[in-house]
Design a protein around this motif. Structure first.
Motif, PDB file in Angstrom:
ATOM      1  N   ALA A 187       0.631  -0.978  -0.143  1.00 38.23           N
ATOM      2  CA  ALA A 187      -0.408  -0.315  -0.330  1.00 38.23           C
ATOM      3  C   ALA A 187       0.500   1.057  -0.259  1.00 38.23           C
ATOM      4  N   VAL A 188       2.006   1.746   0.891  1.00 37.66           N
ATOM      5  CA  VAL A 188       2.560   2.311   0.858  1.00 37.66           C
ATOM      6  C   VAL A 188       3.813   2.492   0.145  1.00 37.66           C
ATOM      7  N   LYS A 189       3.423   1.594  -1.828  1.00 33.89           N
ATOM      8  CA  LYS A 189       3.790   2.191  -2.755  1.00 33.89           C
ATOM      9  C   LYS A 189       3.626   3.231  -3.928  1.00 33.89           C
ATOM     10  N   PHE A 190       2.740   3.651  -2.909  1.00 33.85           N
ATOM     11  CA  PHE A 190       1.050   4.702  -3.762  1.00 33.85           C
ATOM     12  C   PHE A 190       1.766   5.665  -2.915  1.00 33.85           C
ATOM     13  N   ASN A 225     -12.862  -1.335   9.490  1.00 35.40           N
ATOM     14  CA  ASN A 225     -11.937  -0.020   8.520  1.00 35.40           C
ATOM     15  C   ASN A 225     -11.952   0.407   7.574  1.00 35.40           C
ATOM     16  N   GLY A 226     -13.012   1.688   7.691  1.00 35.20           N
ATOM     17  CA  GLY A 226     -13.277   2.713   7.112  1.00 35.20           C
ATOM     18  C   GLY A 226     -11.497   2.893   5.837  1.00 35.20           C
ATOM     19  N   GLY A 227     -10.627   3.862   7.198  1.00 34.64           N
ATOM     20  CA  GLY A 227      -9.265   3.874   6.928  1.00 34.64           C
ATOM     21  C   GLY A 227      -8.699   3.616   5.653  1.00 34.64           C
ATOM     22  N   GLY A 228      -8.169   1.868   5.925  1.00 37.51           N
ATOM     23  CA  GLY A 228      -8.194   1.144   4.386  1.00 37.51           C
ATOM     24  C   GLY A 228      -9.096   1.703   3.233  1.00 37.51           C
ATOM     25  N   THR A 229      -9.716   1.448   3.655  1.00 36.79           N
ATOM     26  CA  THR A 229     -11.211   1.975   2.094  1.00 36.79           C
ATOM     27  C   THR A 229     -10.689   3.750   1.301  1.00 36.79           C
ATOM     28  N   ASP A 230     -10.629   4.075   2.648  1.00 34.90           N
ATOM     29  CA  ASP A 230     -10.041   5.485   2.196  1.00 34.90           C
ATOM     30  C   ASP A 230      -9.456   5.386   1.618  1.00 34.90           C
ATOM     31  N   LEU A 231      -8.229   4.850   1.598  1.00 33.02           N
ATOM     32  CA  LEU A 231      -6.572   4.408   1.142  1.00 33.02           C
ATOM     33  C   LEU A 231      -7.072   4.350  -0.294  1.00 33.02           C
ATOM     34  N   LEU A 232      -7.606   3.108  -0.327  1.00 34.35           N
ATOM     35  CA  LEU A 232      -8.031   2.531  -1.741  1.00 34.35           C
ATOM     36  C   LEU A 232      -8.721   3.595  -2.473  1.00 34.35           C
ATOM     37  N   GLY A 233      -9.344   4.415  -2.250  1.00 36.51           N
ATOM     38  CA  GLY A 233      -9.941   5.526  -3.236  1.00 36.51           C
ATOM     39  C   GLY A 233      -9.771   6.114  -3.020  1.00 36.51           C
ATOM     40  N   ASN A 234      -8.020   6.909  -2.763  1.00 39.37           N
ATOM     41  CA  ASN A 234      -7.343   7.540  -2.815  1.00 39.37           C
ATOM     42  C   ASN A 234      -6.286   7.046  -4.070  1.00 39.37           C
ATOM     43  N   ILE A 235      -5.650   6.089  -3.854  1.00 43.62           N
ATOM     44  CA  ILE A 235      -5.339   5.109  -5.005  1.00 43.62           C
ATOM     45  C   ILE A 235      -5.556   4.882  -6.159  1.00 43.62           C
TER      46      ILE A 235
END
Length: 391
Positions: free
Chosen positions: A142-145, A216-226
């Motif tokens: 995930a942090v690659k992005f 965990n909605g925070g993980g979904t938030d990261l996916l949307g930003n990715i």
């Protein structure tokens, strides 16, 4: 009595016979006018519930049941064999995004908050991005992005992949099971932080990834930003081009928080009959109207049970990649389903063994048993209405 006899004579015996026959037909079909879908020219093939093997009388009993149980359901939409065959709408209390609470009327053209059912749509968009080679695979770190956050990420983040975010098994320290105003609730920080991405990536990885499920909605938030980063488009623009336009969905919104950060995990608003298209797309393994929108492999991966999901929505469910799995017992038979679920009672049920999609909206936000009305309808009315158990 004499007036009644005069009226019968005026109508004539033929007309009386036609009236009686019509009444008999209405009784046998359980009020066939109940739940007839509106013709909106939005891509749905519309038919009667009886034509696809559903008992219309049983379906027409849903309204009385909802009134009896005070479930505050706003919409019930049923699709079988790819046809829209039933929709009913009910007035009730709602809390539309940014509008506050109050009484509202609903019909086939009214958009409704999807809340966390938005997460399942994010999963579909990630799948499309992978199909298009914008993302190599769900096993990418995930942090690659987010290279600009290298200095703030907590230890352990290098082992977290997109699949861990999708399955809510990142091990991130995250708690949404508290009141909205509780400072220990992480979800409100997505709306108030000037930089929500920084907030998420600074959260500790408290457990090894892929070992424990935590909502965990925070993980979904990261996916949307990715998705935004790899497509070089706002989330709304990519969703429109890649998913909604191919499905013929034109009237929708993806809301933003007050900090102008798009609410990837909870902000989608759709008409219920359009939300049912999402369910039909999954039922069809990514195909709609002869077009493959998402690969069947991604649908299979996303709807495969991976974790026991305990302690969020009422019930005992499994979790895949932003999709829920569960079962109902109807007429002493176990029926498995896949679902998108959102706070308040937003549900998209996909029942492969019955070739069935059921979509409900409701306004029971932040209350125990908020989805019980939908499960009650499924187990006691909709599934028993199926007269044949084959496709």
């Amino acid at each position: 009595m004499r007036e009644g006899g005069k009226r019968l004579r005026r109508l004539g015996f033929a007309a009386v016979f036609m009236l009686a026959a019509s009444a008999t037909q209405a009784r046998s079909q359980g009020n066939p006018a109940c739940g007839v879908p509106a013709a909106l020219g939005d891509g749905w093939i519309i038919d009667s519930s009886e034509s696809v093997g559903l008992d219309s009388a049983r379906l027409c009993a849903i309204a009385a049941r909802l009134k009896e149980t005070e479930a505050n359901v706003h919409a019930v939409v049923i699709v079988r064999h790819g046809k829209l065959v039933f929709e009913q709408y009910f007035a009730g209390y709602d809390e539309p995004w940014g509008q506050g609470g109050g009484q509202h009327d609903f019909d086939a053209t009214t958009k409704h908050d999807m809340r966390s059912a938005s997460k399942s749509v994010i999963s579909l968009l990630v799948g499309i991005a992978i199909d298009r080679k914008l993302i190599a695979s769900a096993d990418e770190p995930a942090v690659k992005f987010f290279p600009e956050y290298a200095a703030v990420k907590s230890p352990g983040w290098d082992q977290v992949t997109l699949r861990h975010l999708l399955t809510m098994s990142s091990g991130m320290q995250w708690d949404e099971n508290r009141g909205w105003k509780d400072p220990r609730n992480d979800e409100p920080h997505l709306s108030i932080e000037a930089d929500p991405i920084r907030y998420i990536l600074s959260k500790p990885i408290a457990k090894p990834p892929d070992t424990v499920w935590t909502y965990n909605g925070g993980g979904t938030d990261l996916l949307g930003n990715i998705i935004e980063r790899v497509s070089a488009k706002p989330l709304e623009a990519f969703a429109r081009e890649a998913l909604f336009a191919p499905l013929g969905i034109s009237d929708w919104e993806w809301m933003k928080y007050r900090n102008e950060h798009v609410a990837s995990a909870a902000g989608l608003r759709l008409r219920p009959r359009d939300a049912a298209k999402i369910g039909q797309l999954v039922l069809n393994k990514g195909e709609w109207a002869g077009r493959q929108i998402i690969s069947p492999e991604w649908i299979e991966q996303s709807t495969r049970p991976r974790f026991q999901a305990i302690g969020y929505f009422s019930g005992l469910f499994f979790y895949g990649q932003q999709w829920w799995m569960g079962r109902s017992i109807a007429q002493e038979k176990e029926v498995k389903w896949i679902a998108a679920m959102g706070s308040g009672g937003q549900r998209i049920f996909i029942v492969p063994d019955r070739d069935l999609v059921v979509m409900t909206t409701s306004g029971l936000y932040f209350r125990p048993g908020q989805g019980d009305g939908a499960l009650d309808m499924m187990a006691n009315y909709i599934l028993p209405a199926v007269r044949d158990n084959a496709r």
